[in-house]
Scaffold this motif. Structure first.
Motif, PDB file in Angstrom:
ATOM      1  N   GLN A 294       1.761   4.129 -32.769  1.00  0.00           N
ATOM      2  CA  GLN A 294       0.365   3.721 -32.609  1.00  0.00           C
ATOM      3  C   GLN A 294       0.172   2.966 -31.304  1.00  0.00           C
ATOM      4  N   ALA A 295      -0.970   3.164 -30.658  1.00  0.00           N
ATOM      5  CA  ALA A 295      -1.344   2.402 -29.476  1.00  0.00           C
ATOM      6  C   ALA A 295      -1.974   1.085 -29.915  1.00  0.00           C
ATOM      7  N   ILE A 296      -1.507  -0.012 -29.345  1.00  0.00           N
ATOM      8  CA  ILE A 296      -2.029  -1.328 -29.696  1.00  0.00           C
ATOM      9  C   ILE A 296      -2.439  -2.089 -28.442  1.00  0.00           C
ATOM     10  N   ASP A 297      -3.396  -2.965 -28.635  1.00  0.00           N
ATOM     11  CA  ASP A 297      -3.890  -3.845 -27.578  1.00  0.00           C
ATOM     12  C   ASP A 297      -3.235  -5.214 -27.799  1.00  0.00           C
ATOM     13  N   VAL A 298      -2.546  -5.720 -26.785  1.00  0.00           N
ATOM     14  CA  VAL A 298      -1.785  -6.968 -26.911  1.00  0.00           C
ATOM     15  C   VAL A 298      -2.383  -8.022 -25.983  1.00  0.00           C
ATOM     16  N   THR A 299      -2.765  -9.159 -26.571  1.00  0.00           N
ATOM     17  CA  THR A 299      -3.243 -10.296 -25.791  1.00  0.00           C
ATOM     18  C   THR A 299      -2.226 -11.423 -25.901  1.00  0.00           C
ATOM     19  N   VAL A 300      -1.773 -11.926 -24.768  1.00  0.00           N
ATOM     20  CA  VAL A 300      -0.729 -12.949 -24.705  1.00  0.00           C
ATOM     21  C   VAL A 300      -1.316 -14.251 -24.171  1.00  0.00           C
ATOM     22  N   THR A 301      -0.937 -15.364 -24.788  1.00  0.00           N
ATOM     23  CA  THR A 301      -1.258 -16.688 -24.275  1.00  0.00           C
ATOM     24  C   THR A 301       0.042 -17.358 -23.859  1.00  0.00           C
ATOM     25  N   ASP A 302       0.137 -17.687 -22.574  1.00  0.00           N
ATOM     26  CA  ASP A 302       1.333 -18.309 -21.993  1.00  0.00           C
ATOM     27  C   ASP A 302       1.034 -19.793 -21.819  1.00  0.00           C
ATOM     28  N   SER A 303       1.813 -20.666 -22.479  1.00  0.00           N
ATOM     29  CA  SER A 303       1.502 -22.099 -22.479  1.00  0.00           C
ATOM     30  C   SER A 303       1.619 -22.721 -21.100  1.00  0.00           C
ATOM     31  N   VAL A 304       2.459 -22.150 -20.231  1.00  0.00           N
ATOM     32  CA  VAL A 304       2.612 -22.697 -18.882  1.00  0.00           C
ATOM     33  C   VAL A 304       1.472 -22.224 -17.977  1.00  0.00           C
ATOM     34  N   ARG A 305       1.196 -20.932 -18.029  1.00  0.00           N
ATOM     35  CA  ARG A 305       0.135 -20.395 -17.183  1.00  0.00           C
ATOM     36  C   ARG A 305      -1.246 -20.786 -17.712  1.00  0.00           C
ATOM     37  N   GLY A 306      -1.346 -20.988 -19.036  1.00  0.00           N
ATOM     38  CA  GLY A 306      -2.591 -21.425 -19.636  1.00  0.00           C
ATOM     39  C   GLY A 306      -3.565 -20.286 -19.855  1.00  0.00           C
ATOM     40  N   GLY A 307      -4.221 -20.292 -21.021  1.00  0.00           N
ATOM     41  CA  GLY A 307      -5.231 -19.292 -21.328  1.00  0.00           C
ATOM     42  C   GLY A 307      -4.642 -17.941 -21.666  1.00  0.00           C
ATOM     43  N   ALA A 308      -5.499 -17.078 -22.201  1.00  0.00           N
ATOM     44  CA  ALA A 308      -5.071 -15.734 -22.574  1.00  0.00           C
ATOM     45  C   ALA A 308      -4.967 -14.872 -21.325  1.00  0.00           C
ATOM     46  N   GLN A 309      -3.875 -14.127 -21.246  1.00  0.00           N
ATOM     47  CA  GLN A 309      -3.678 -13.216 -20.133  1.00  0.00           C
ATOM     48  C   GLN A 309      -4.429 -11.907 -20.407  1.00  0.00           C
ATOM     49  N   ALA A 310      -4.587 -11.113 -19.377  1.00  0.00           N
ATOM     50  CA  ALA A 310      -5.296  -9.839 -19.535  1.00  0.00           C
ATOM     51  C   ALA A 310      -4.576  -8.973 -20.566  1.00  0.00           C
ATOM     52  N   ALA A 311      -5.344  -8.380 -21.476  1.00  0.00           N
ATOM     53  CA  ALA A 311      -4.754  -7.549 -22.524  1.00  0.00           C
ATOM     54  C   ALA A 311      -4.140  -6.293 -21.921  1.00  0.00           C
ATOM     55  N   VAL A 312      -3.056  -5.845 -22.545  1.00  0.00           N
ATOM     56  CA  VAL A 312      -2.408  -4.606 -22.131  1.00  0.00           C
ATOM     57  C   VAL A 312      -2.347  -3.671 -23.339  1.00  0.00           C
ATOM     58  N   GLN A 313      -2.312  -2.377 -23.071  1.00  0.00           N
ATOM     59  CA  GLN A 313      -2.226  -1.369 -24.125  1.00  0.00           C
ATOM     60  C   GLN A 313      -0.847  -0.718 -24.077  1.00  0.00           C
ATOM     61  N   VAL A 314      -0.129  -0.858 -25.157  1.00  0.00           N
ATOM     62  CA  VAL A 314       1.222  -0.316 -25.247  1.00  0.00           C
ATOM     63  C   VAL A 314       1.350   0.474 -26.554  1.00  0.00           C
ATOM     64  N   ILE A 315       2.523   1.080 -26.772  1.00  0.00           N
ATOM     65  CA  ILE A 315       2.764   1.922 -27.936  1.00  0.00           C
ATOM     66  C   ILE A 315       3.897   1.337 -28.766  1.00  0.00           C
ATOM     67  N   ILE A 316       3.717   1.306 -30.082  1.00  0.00           N
ATOM     68  CA  ILE A 316       4.766   0.812 -30.980  1.00  0.00           C
ATOM     69  C   ILE A 316       5.894   1.834 -31.024  1.00  0.00           C
ATOM     70  N   ASP A 317       7.092   1.369 -30.705  1.00  0.00           N
ATOM     71  CA  ASP A 317       8.267   2.250 -30.651  1.00  0.00           C
ATOM     72  C   ASP A 317       9.085   2.194 -31.936  1.00  0.00           C
ATOM     73  N   SER A 318       9.168   0.993 -32.532  1.00  0.00           N
ATOM     74  CA  SER A 318       9.908   0.865 -33.788  1.00  0.00           C
ATOM     75  C   SER A 318       9.356  -0.297 -34.597  1.00  0.00           C
ATOM     76  N   ILE A 319       9.543  -0.209 -35.905  1.00  0.00           N
ATOM     77  CA  ILE A 319       9.127  -1.261 -36.835  1.00  0.00           C
ATOM     78  C   ILE A 319      10.275  -1.529 -37.782  1.00  0.00           C
ATOM     79  N   ASP A 320      10.599  -2.811 -37.944  1.00  0.00           N
ATOM     80  CA  ASP A 320      11.683  -3.215 -38.841  1.00  0.00           C
ATOM     81  C   ASP A 320      11.129  -4.213 -39.843  1.00  0.00           C
ATOM     82  N   TYR A 321      11.597  -4.121 -41.066  1.00  0.00           N
ATOM     83  CA  TYR A 321      11.135  -5.029 -42.121  1.00  0.00           C
ATOM     84  C   TYR A 321      12.265  -5.959 -42.515  1.00  0.00           C
TER      85      TYR A 321
END
Length: 550
Positions: A294-321
């Motif tokens: 599945q294609a997912i939209d990922v938003t990251v907040t970096d505590s050093v850089r501050g604030g939410a970074q620009a979202a990126v669209q990536v693909i789920i390669d594996s899922i582990d439970y």
């Protein structure tokens, strides 16, 4: 299937057998097309011919319309890491098909039979068998009365998404064969296992279209029989089943489905592909809204850089439970670990250790350019080998009339056939299908004799429900659902019964009729729903249920 009947006669044993054979017939006309929603030109009419050389159990027969979605990448472009081969990534987007029976963007849980607007069945030897206009609205009324809420959502003949425990904003497409976990108990990812997009047969039982749809049809008696259907294919549209995971709370009622656990003290220059859910899952196969491929939209907040970074669209390669893979499900910590095909974030090389917060949601396709692909339509018949069907069939069918109301009050006198035993009246918005145009009350008289005790029947009153039950008793049939509401596939459930936003009222009028020697005059007086909904009456569809013999 082989049925064996044994008969004893003069101490000798005779064995007769009858066998059921399933045959599949292609449509008489071309029924293949790919188009954006609302732009079909070829797939508007559908014709079949039932052969005249055998007996068929129409109650086990159905039409199968095979469809799939050809989804376009978002306007911003394909997600990172997408395989450029045409068939490599076919399940990037969690999107399904629905039918907008109440205008653009308004859809309800409904049968695939609602795809049929008008239906005709004509026998070569006996002439016209049935000709029913506005099958779509008729089936929506009967579907919601004949099935309880659970059954309406779980029927395999349904068209559109089925609302599960995750809610309308968090579904899984029925056009995807999902792989929710592709990691073995030793923690090894099987990257060859991923979800794939599929085509699906949408089944329309003949019993949902025709009164003879439950009969044994003797082709040798009736001859070749032509079926002609006018289709609502231009009401087909797409529905995104995900994309709100960053807004919708999971089973704990407080944590978003898309919220990941904070990664603490991430070093500079670190490429990130792994993330772990904040929510725990006992039944991840049912509750977890994401899947491999599945294609997912990922938003990251970096505590050093501050604030939410620009979202990126990536693909789920594996899922582990769970973390302790030696334990059987749901062992370990009951968390889910997602690994993406490409990096979703890289910490800058010139900064110190940082804390990373991640929120994800599904990426949705560009629906303006996505297309619906109709591959084919087949008629699947249950032929009864070695069996001779009856030469005469009693059945009930419908004769319909459509009137256009004006203003808040509607009055009309109908001439109704002597053999009509019931009637159904649907109130719809102009040129739409869903029978949810509100009315406040009605009165009915037959040959100038009032049928409701000289009083108006208020919508959803005890008297109204009693009239509906009388209708089904007159048919010799049970009723399963008197809530008088349809389930929306696009609206949220609401926190309580008072806020049942996804339960949309519909307004059926069902009455019994006496069998008479001559045609009877039926007068209907209807008051628009000035309080419950729109005041003006618009399309009024009358269905006269008549008993016939062929």
């Amino acid at each position: 299937m082989l049925n064996i009947d044994i008969f004893f006669k003069n101490k000798n044993i005779s064995i007769l057998y009858k066998m059921e054979k399933v045959i599949k017939l292609q449509s008489d006309n071309q029924f293949t097309e790919e188009a954006v929603p609302g732009a079909f030109t070829t797939c508007k009419l559908l014709d079949f011919t039932i052969p005249g050389n055998a007996t068929y159990d129409l109650g086990k027969s159905y039409i199968a319309i095979n469809m799939e979605a050809n989804l376009s990448d978002p306007v911003a472009g394909a997600p990172a890491g997408k395989d450029t081969q045409a068939t490599a990534d076919t399940a990037l987007y969690n999107t399904t098909l629905r039918m907008d029976s109440q205008g653009a963007g308004a859809s309800f849980v409904q049968q695939s039979a609602s795809l049929v607007r008008n239906a005709q069945l004509e026998s070569q030897n006996r002439g016209m068998v049935e000709s029913i206009r506005r099958v779509d609205t008729l089936r929506q009324i009967l579907f919601n009365l004949e099935n309880d809420k659970q059954a309406t959502q779980e029927r395999t003949e349904n068209l559109g998404p089925q609302v599960g425990r995750r809610g309308p904003s968090n579904l899984t497409s029925d056009l995807i064969q999902t792989v929710v976990r592709n990691t073995d108990n030793q923690g090894n990812a099987q990257l060859g296992l991923k979800s794939i997009g599929i085509s699906r047969d949408y089944r329309i039982p003949l019993s949902d279209l025709f009164g003879v749809g439950n009969a044994m049809w003797n082709g040798e008696v009736y001859g070749p029989t032509r079926m002609h259907l006018e289709m609502n294919t231009n009401l087909l549209s797409f529905q995104n089943c995900g994309g709100a995971e960053n807004l919708v709370n999971g089973p704990d009622g407080a944590t978003k489905y898309g919220q990941m656990r904070q990664q603490v003290g991430v070093a500079q220059g670190t490429d990130l592909k792994l993330m772990t859910t904040q929510l725990t899952y006992k039944d991840y196969g049912l509750n977890f809204p994401f899947y491999v491929g599945q294609a997912i939209d990922v938003t990251v907040t970096d505590s050093v850089r501050g604030g939410a970074q620009a979202a990126v669209q990536v693909i789920i390669d594996s899922i582990d439970y769970n973390n302790n893979n030696a334990n059987a499900t749901p062992g370990g910590d009951e968390l889910i670990r997602i690994t993406t095909r490409t990096n979703y974030y890289s910490t800058p090389g010139a900064q110190g250790n940082t804390n990373i917060d991640v929120m994800i949601k599904a990426v949705n396709p560009n629906l303006l350019t996505s297309q619906i692909r109709i591959n084919k339509a087949d008629l699947v018949l249950a032929e009864q080998v070695g069996m001779q069907g009856p030469s005469e069939i009693d059945y009930r069918t419908y004769v319909s009339e459509i009137q256009v109301g004006t203003g808040n009050n509607y009055f009309h006198q109908y001439s109704v056939e002597p053999n009509a035993q019931n009637l159904i009246i649907a109130s719809c918005d102009t040129n739409l299908i869903a029978p949810n145009r509100a009315w406040a009350d009605y009165r009915i008289s037959i040959d100038n004799i009032d049928q409701t005790g000289n009083r108006s029947v208020q919508y959803a009153s005890n008297l109204h429900q009693d009239r509906i039950m009388r209708f089904f008793n007159n048919r010799g049939q049970n009723i399963d659902n008197l809530t008088l509401s349809m389930i929306s596939t696009t609206l949220e459930q609401g926190a309580n019964n008072a806020g049942r936003a996804n339960q949309v009222d519909y307004f059926p009028l069902l009455e019994t009729l006496p069998l008479t020697a001559v045609a009877k005059d039926v007068q209907i007086q209807l008051t628009g729903g000035a309080v419950l909904g729109p005041a003006a009456v618009q399309d009024i569809i009358l269905y006269k249920e008549i008993v016939k013999t062929i």
